[in-house]
Design a protein around this motif. Structure first.
Motif, short mmCIF file in Angstrom:
data_model
loop_
_atom_site.label_atom_id
_atom_site.label_comp_id
_atom_site.label_asym_id
_atom_site.label_seq_id
_atom_site.Cartn_x
_atom_site.Cartn_y
_atom_site.Cartn_z
N ASN A 103 0.82 -1.20 0.00
CA ASN A 103 0.00 0.00 0.00
C ASN A 103 0.86 1.26 0.00
O ASN A 103 2.05 1.23 0.33
CB ASN A 103 -0.92 0.02 1.23
CG ASN A 103 -2.12 0.93 1.05
OD1 ASN A 103 -2.34 1.49 -0.02
ND2 ASN A 103 -2.90 1.11 2.11
N ALA A 104 0.22 2.33 -0.37
CA ALA A 104 0.75 3.69 -0.24
C ALA A 104 -0.47 4.56 -0.01
O ALA A 104 -1.58 4.20 -0.38
CB ALA A 104 1.48 4.12 -1.51
N SER A 227 -2.44 -15.32 -4.79
CA SER A 227 -2.74 -14.38 -3.72
C SER A 227 -4.07 -13.71 -3.97
O SER A 227 -4.58 -13.69 -5.09
CB SER A 227 -1.64 -13.31 -3.62
OG SER A 227 -1.61 -12.51 -4.78
N ALA A 228 -4.63 -13.19 -2.91
CA ALA A 228 -5.85 -12.39 -3.00
C ALA A 228 -5.45 -10.93 -3.01
O ALA A 228 -4.40 -10.56 -2.51
CB ALA A 228 -6.76 -12.68 -1.81
N PRO A 229 -6.28 -10.07 -3.61
CA PRO A 229 -5.94 -8.65 -3.64
C PRO A 229 -5.97 -8.06 -2.23
O PRO A 229 -6.70 -8.56 -1.36
CB PRO A 229 -7.04 -8.04 -4.52
CG PRO A 229 -8.19 -8.99 -4.40
CD PRO A 229 -7.57 -10.34 -4.24
N PRO A 230 -5.19 -7.01 -1.97
CA PRO A 230 -5.24 -6.37 -0.66
C PRO A 230 -6.65 -5.88 -0.35
O PRO A 230 -7.41 -5.54 -1.25
CB PRO A 230 -4.26 -5.18 -0.83
CG PRO A 230 -3.41 -5.54 -2.00
CD PRO A 230 -4.26 -6.37 -2.90
N ARG A 231 -7.00 -5.82 0.94
CA ARG A 231 -8.34 -5.42 1.33
C ARG A 231 -8.69 -4.02 0.84
O ARG A 231 -9.83 -3.73 0.49
CB ARG A 231 -8.48 -5.46 2.86
CG ARG A 231 -8.54 -6.87 3.43
CD ARG A 231 -8.72 -6.82 4.93
NE ARG A 231 -9.96 -6.14 5.28
CZ ARG A 231 -10.26 -5.76 6.53
NH1 ARG A 231 -9.41 -5.98 7.51
NH2 ARG A 231 -11.41 -5.14 6.77
N TRP A 232 -7.68 -3.12 0.77
CA TRP A 232 -7.96 -1.75 0.36
C TRP A 232 -8.39 -1.66 -1.08
O TRP A 232 -8.94 -0.65 -1.51
CB TRP A 232 -6.76 -0.84 0.63
CG TRP A 232 -5.50 -1.23 -0.06
CD1 TRP A 232 -4.56 -2.10 0.38
CD2 TRP A 232 -5.02 -0.76 -1.33
NE1 TRP A 232 -3.53 -2.20 -0.53
CE2 TRP A 232 -3.80 -1.40 -1.58
CE3 TRP A 232 -5.53 0.13 -2.28
CZ2 TRP A 232 -3.06 -1.17 -2.73
CZ3 TRP A 232 -4.80 0.36 -3.43
CH2 TRP A 232 -3.58 -0.28 -3.64
N LEU A 233 -8.16 -2.72 -1.87
CA LEU A 233 -8.59 -2.71 -3.26
C LEU A 233 -10.07 -3.08 -3.42
O LEU A 233 -10.63 -2.95 -4.50
CB LEU A 233 -7.75 -3.70 -4.09
CG LEU A 233 -6.37 -3.21 -4.55
CD1 LEU A 233 -5.65 -4.32 -5.29
CD2 LEU A 233 -6.49 -1.99 -5.44
N SER A 234 -10.70 -3.52 -2.32
CA SER A 234 -12.07 -4.02 -2.43
C SER A 234 -13.06 -2.93 -2.85
O SER A 234 -14.08 -3.22 -3.47
CB SER A 234 -12.52 -4.64 -1.10
OG SER A 234 -12.51 -3.66 -0.07
#
Length: 272
Positions: A103-104, A227-234
């Motif tokens: 993340n950033a 892998s699953a996408p990071p939660r912030w991408l949801s």
């Protein structure tokens, strides 16, 4: 008659409140002034600095070359004439030492945070420049305070008018810094940040669709079941849409999509 006077009084207060609002460059209503963005960003920065457990920021005194590198990249992106507040926002950069976070994020007023997990996940400097441009766009397009305006609305405007809740910005800063979730944005803001990343990079040596690299890698990993996408991408636009839109924007302004070939591994080697 008394009721009528009260109605006119309330209407007058409402017009006064509206007169104190500002608009973003594209006409969106934002009750925060540009100086409020700066003040709020400084307070969020202070809250983050005071929370090393959740935000273990690499000290520049121990990693001067890494910060010098990141600031150099930032300066190239900021040369774009499309960055409206490059003369007012500080655009300070910080590195958060957490290899598990891809993340950033950017605060109001231009404070930019990059996790080591994301830096190490990316493969080229063009990709990092694309992410940098995206985060600068969030600050420069004033996405945070435009979003906060929708949340606080008239209540905040009246507080500004009457001088109540003088600590409101401080409370908001604590909330934003608490999880950084308050610094996430809706799909429209994410698309706009992607678009402006292309615009910014079109005036640099980097491939202007560099921001697409991260999403292409995520798509490849998901396709392989790794892998699953990071939660912030949801809450963001799907990665395939973002790759498509970024590339479409690059094509529409005829900017270079050729890799710069700059040695990115050298930067990674500077990190713990």
């Amino acid at each position: 008659m008394k009721l009528m006077r009260m109605r006119w009084h309330l209407l007058g207060m409402a017009f006064l409140a509206l007169s104190l609002t500002t608009c973003t460059k594209d006409g969106r209503i934002n009750v925060f002034s540009v100086q409020d963005d700066i003040n709020l960003g400084q307070q969020v920065r202070a809250e983050i600095a005071a929370d090393p457990q959740n935000y273990p920021i690499l000290p520049e005194s121990q990693y001067p070359e890494a910060y010098r590198y990141l600031r150099g990249l930032r300066d190239k992106v900021l040369r774009s004439n499309a960055v409206d507040y490059r003369g007012r926002f500080e655009y300070q950069v910080f590195i958060i030492n957490d290899d598990n976070v891809l993340n950033a994020f950017a605060t109001p007023g231009g404070y930019l945070y990059f996790y080591t997990g994301l830096i190490k996940y990316l493969e080229t400097e063009d990709e990092l420049a694309g992410v940098m441009g995206h985060e600068i766009a969030h600050s420069d397009r004033r996405h945070s305070t435009t979003n906060l305006t929708r949340v606080y609305g008239v209540s905040l405007m009246l507080d500004v008018v009457f001088g109540r809740n003088t600590g409101l910005l401080g409370n908001i800063a604590k909330q934003l810094a608490g999880t950084a979730a308050g610094l996430s944005f809706g799909r429209g803001a994410e698309r706009e940040a992607d678009e402006y990343s292309v615009i910014y990079l079109s005036q640099t040596e980097y491939q202007c669709n560099g921001a697409a690299g991260f999403f292409e890698k995520m798509l490849a990993a998901q396709g392989g079941g790794n892998s699953a996408p990071p939660r912030w991408l949801s809450t963001h636009p799907p990665s395939d849409e973002r790759v498509r839109d970024i590339n479409t924007k690059a094509q529409s302004i005829s900017c270079s999509v050729s890799p710069s070939g700059i040695n990115y591994q050298a930067f990674k080697n500077m990190l713990p």
